[in-house]
Design a protein around this motif. Structure first.
Motif, PDB file in Angstrom:
ATOM      1  N   TYR A 142       0.820  -1.178  -0.009  1.00 20.92           N
ATOM      2  CA  TYR A 142       0.131   0.039   0.021  1.00 20.92           C
ATOM      3  C   TYR A 142       0.841   1.281   0.165  1.00 20.92           C
ATOM      4  O   TYR A 142       1.504   1.510   0.944  1.00 20.92           O
ATOM      5  N   HIS A 162     -10.511   4.030  11.839  1.00 18.31           N
ATOM      6  CA  HIS A 162     -10.791   2.909  10.688  1.00 18.31           C
ATOM      7  C   HIS A 162      -9.651   2.997   9.516  1.00 18.31           C
ATOM      8  O   HIS A 162      -9.370   2.045   8.849  1.00 18.31           O
ATOM      9  N   LYS A 163      -9.003   4.268   9.524  1.00 20.02           N
ATOM     10  CA  LYS A 163      -8.083   4.176   8.199  1.00 20.02           C
ATOM     11  C   LYS A 163      -6.958   3.561   8.696  1.00 20.02           C
ATOM     12  O   LYS A 163      -6.236   3.391   7.995  1.00 20.02           O
ATOM     13  N   LEU A 165      -6.708   0.552   9.176  1.00 19.73           N
ATOM     14  CA  LEU A 165      -6.980  -0.807   8.477  1.00 19.73           C
ATOM     15  C   LEU A 165      -6.847  -0.659   7.136  1.00 19.73           C
ATOM     16  O   LEU A 165      -6.969  -1.429   6.331  1.00 19.73           O
ATOM     17  N   GLU A 166      -6.925   0.838   6.333  1.00 19.16           N
ATOM     18  CA  GLU A 166      -6.749   0.918   5.004  1.00 19.16           C
ATOM     19  C   GLU A 166      -6.016   0.108   4.279  1.00 19.16           C
ATOM     20  O   GLU A 166      -6.175  -0.338   2.970  1.00 19.16           O
ATOM     21  N   LEU A 168      -4.586  -2.731   4.587  1.00 18.09           N
ATOM     22  CA  LEU A 168      -5.319  -4.078   4.521  1.00 18.09           C
ATOM     23  C   LEU A 168      -6.326  -4.286   3.333  1.00 18.09           C
ATOM     24  O   LEU A 168      -6.748  -5.404   3.096  1.00 18.09           O
ATOM     25  N   GLN A 169      -7.008  -3.161   3.262  1.00 17.06           N
ATOM     26  CA  GLN A 169      -8.244  -3.329   2.181  1.00 17.06           C
ATOM     27  C   GLN A 169      -7.461  -3.337   0.646  1.00 17.06           C
ATOM     28  O   GLN A 169      -8.090  -3.193  -0.188  1.00 17.06           O
ATOM     29  N   HIS A 170      -6.157  -2.858   0.493  1.00 18.91           N
ATOM     30  CA  HIS A 170      -5.446  -2.714  -0.513  1.00 18.91           C
ATOM     31  C   HIS A 170      -4.032  -3.643  -0.860  1.00 18.91           C
ATOM     32  O   HIS A 170      -3.098  -3.309  -1.152  1.00 18.91           O
TER      33      HIS A 170
END
Length: 192
Positions: A142, A162-163, A165-166, A168-170
């Motif tokens: 990322y 929550h940012k 964990l951002e 881990l979404q990419h």
């Protein structure tokens, strides 16, 4: 005179490869720490040379490794920012060095015993946590932030946790596999 030359070059065949490995590790580390500190790259090279050669020679120890300390990057950046310029920071470092030399001549090294070990361990732990946190986005591939810094994803005082964990979404699968394989190699390498 010849015995001094013989003893200096006695372990040269072992010292050269060891020195090369330390150089290859320390050079990018010196440059990276100078970049993270907001200092010129040249200062990172000079500090690496002084730490590696001059201090190693002056210490008189047969086994010593000295070089850049990543934990000082935040301290140097804050000092340069607060003082106002890199030149003034160098002046402050010079004064601190003179004070250290004077304290060593006066045999005041015992003052360090008055600092609790928990303070030192806490500082080193926080440095380790920061280093790990900064590597998490790189470990999954990322690269949103220019510096790739997990601590920069959430601004100070922000409620948007929550940012964190951002990254881990990419996840980029190739980068993540290389990261896991590298970690496994380091774990297996340390086992006897």
């Amino acid at each position: 005179m010849s015995s001094i030359k013989e003893s200096a070059f006695k372990y040269l065949k072992n010292d050269l490869p060891a020195g090369l490995v330390v150089f290859l590790v320390a050079l990018p580390l010196c440059l990276g720490i100078s970049l993270a500190s907001g200092a010129p790259f040249f200062s990172g090279l000079i500090s690496g040379i002084i730490g590696g050669i001059v201090i190693g020679y002056l210490s008189g120890s047969k086994l010593s490794v000295s070089g850049p300390a990543a934990g000082l990057a935040a301290l140097v950046l804050a000092a340069i920012t607060n003082i106002g310029s890199f030149d003034l920071f160098l002046c402050a470092v010079l004064i601190a060095g003179i004070l250290q030399i004077l304290m060593s001549v006066a045999r005041l090294g015992g003052i360090a015993n008055y600092f609790p070990s928990s303070v030192v361990k806490g500082m080193l732990t926080s440095i380790g946590i920061l280093i790990i946190a900064k590597q998490i986005p790189h470990a999954v591939g990322y690269e949103k932030e220019e510096k790739g810094n997990l601590t920069e994803l959430v601004s100070f005082g922000s409620e948007d946790w929550h940012k964190l964990l951002e990254p881990l979404q990419h996840i980029q699968v190739g980068v993540f596999i290389i990261c896991i394989v590298s970690i496994l190699i380091m774990i297996v390498w340390e086992k006897p």
